[in-house]
Scaffold this active site. Structure first.
Site, PDB file in Angstrom:
ATOM      1  CG  PHE A 133      -7.161 -12.859  -1.153  1.00 50.25           C
ATOM      2  CD1 PHE A 133      -6.419 -13.832  -1.800  1.00 50.25           C
ATOM      3  CD2 PHE A 133      -6.981 -11.536  -1.533  1.00 50.25           C
ATOM      4  CE1 PHE A 133      -5.513 -13.504  -2.795  1.00 50.25           C
ATOM      5  CE2 PHE A 133      -6.074 -11.198  -2.525  1.00 50.25           C
ATOM      6  CZ  PHE A 133      -5.333 -12.181  -3.170  1.00 50.25           C
ATOM      7  CB  ALA A 134     -13.524 -16.030   0.679  1.00 53.73           C
ATOM      8  N   GLY A 158       3.180  -0.932   3.891  1.00 56.62           N
ATOM      9  CA  GLY A 158       2.553  -1.793   2.903  1.00 56.62           C
ATOM     10  C   GLY A 158       2.801  -3.246   3.221  1.00 56.62           C
ATOM     11  CB  SER A 165      -0.979  -0.001   1.177  1.00 58.31           C
ATOM     12  OG  SER A 165      -2.024  -0.902   0.910  1.00 58.31           O
ATOM     13  CB  SER A 190     -12.070   0.572   1.713  1.00 51.89           C
ATOM     14  OG  SER A 190     -12.564  -0.110   0.586  1.00 51.89           O
ATOM     15  CG  ASN A 191      -6.646  -2.066  -0.128  1.00 52.74           C
ATOM     16  OD1 ASN A 191      -5.634  -1.393  -0.206  1.00 52.74           O
ATOM     17  ND2 ASN A 191      -6.895  -2.853   0.901  1.00 52.74           N
TER      18      ASN A 191
END
Length: 392
Positions: free
Chosen positions: A140-141, A320, A83, A179-180
């Protein structure tokens, strides 16, 4: 090490370090290598960093880049910096504001009519107050999805749609919630305005002017160019899985960047000293939403840039974290004192468990930026670096 389930959201996990008593910064010459060795002694396979004090730069590394071959880490390795990409994306958008091509307080529907969100402005995307949910916990659950997505290409519009379809985290402008999806939408706005890709604009406006020779956005290429460390996540049975080879389209304008510790120090010094943005625009970037409600003195999140309180005062930068690679880049407000550190293992500790790696990392960061501290200095709030989400 504790095996940690990886399907947590990859939202912000910023280290909020509150230390008693601000004291003047003093140089910490020659301390970098021993402090990196303390991080590897705490359990990190490999770590490398660059610290700077004015024109003096010190680079060092400790541990191994590859646990199988024993190859050592070296200071100039390329690294996925997650990030920290957001600071680059936000800088380009603010340059567009300066050119009169973008308004921070315009609704995002003005630029993205197919992805409009009622009440959400461009500024709210950049400071994470939009209330738009993240997409990562969907793609990515499960742990298995990390391998399933290794070679998959995600389109930005696909990621944005997933985030917009999730329940909102709050009303627009009401509160900070990382939030991305915000930065995927920001990247889409950048491309709509310029007619060029995010990678092209970041390269043209930042990478080439600053001669960041080892910094790039890889797109769908899965391999990191040049020397780099493995990217480990502790897996079942005590093995370390290497995620260095990965299609990073899932992170895109929110976290795709590859860089080095030296390039990141060059970038943040240029940013904080006005080489990339005019003073009024840098001031907008440094207008923050507080980490602690009602206590802005502890720092907060601005427009792709955050401030954080150390014992010598506020420092600026970003951190990040992606799959197996993490980085932190912090700098004094004048850009003189700097430290960027990169590590090659993530998701190694369960929530609430002791984390000596984070403790040693925070000690290194504070010493390099603030000098040796008196014994009275103490952490008033536990750092949040251990809350290792998939992309931070």
């Amino acid at each position: 090490m504790t095996r940690r389930t990886v399907h947590a959201a990859f939202g912000a996990a910023v280290a909020l370090v509150l230390l008693a008593g601000a004291v003047p910064a003093q140089a910490a010459t020659g301390t970098l290598r021993p402090q990196l060795e303390a991080i590897t002694a705490a359990g990190m396979p490999g770590v490398f960093a660059q610290a700077a004090d004015g024109r003096r730069r010190e680079s060092a590394a400790a541990g191994v880049a590859d646990v199988t071959t024993g190859a050592p880490t070296t200071p100039g390795m390329r690294h996925r910096v997650g990030s920290i990409t957001k600071t680059f994306t936000a800088t380009v958008l603010l340059q567009l504001v300066g050119e009169g091509r973008l308004r921070l307080d315009a609704p995002i529907g003005r630029y993205l009519p197919d992805h409009a969100a009622a009440g959400v402005t461009v500024r709210m995307l950049l400071n994470h107050t939009s209330g738009i949910a993240d997409y990562d916990h969907v793609i990515f659950a499960t742990d298995a999805s990390l391998e399933e997505n290794r070679h998959r290409t995600f389109a930005p519009a696909e990621l944005a749609a997933i985030g917009l379809q999730q329940p909102r985290t709050g009303e627009p402008g009401a509160a900070w919630a990382y939030s991305n999806t915000n930065y995927v939408l920001a990247g889409m706005i950048l491309e709509r305005i310029t007619g060029r890709t995010v990678a092209h604009e970041i390269d043209k406006r930042i990478i080439r002017p600053l001669d960041l020779r080892h910094t790039y956005l890889p797109g769908t290429a899965i391999r990191i160019r040049g020397p780099h460390a493995a990217a480990y996540i502790p897996w079942y049975g005590g093995v370390l899985l290497d995620f260095a080879d990965y299609n990073m389209s899932w992170a895109w304008a929110a976290g795709e960047l590859v860089s080095t510790t030296g390039d990141l120090n060059t970038f943040y010094r240029a940013l904080l000293t006005g080489r990339l943005l005019r003073p009024a625009l840098l001031a907008q970037m440094q207008t923050t939403v507080p980490w602690v409600p009602g206590a802005p003195e502890y720092g907060g999140y601005g427009l792709g840039l955050y401030s954080n309180l150390l014992s010598c005062g506020l420092v600026w930068g970003h951190d990040g974290l992606v799959l197996g690679h993490s980085a932190i880049s912090w700098h004094t407000a004048d850009g003189r004192r700097q430290v960027t550190v990169a590590q090659n293992m993530t998701h190694y500790v369960a929530p609430g468990q002791p984390d000596p790696i984070t403790d040693a990392t925070i000690a290194m960061l504070n010493t390099q930026l603030c000098g040796e501290q008196p014994a009275t200095a103490r952490a008033a709030v536990r750092p949040h670096l251990a809350d290792q989400a998939i992309l931070r």
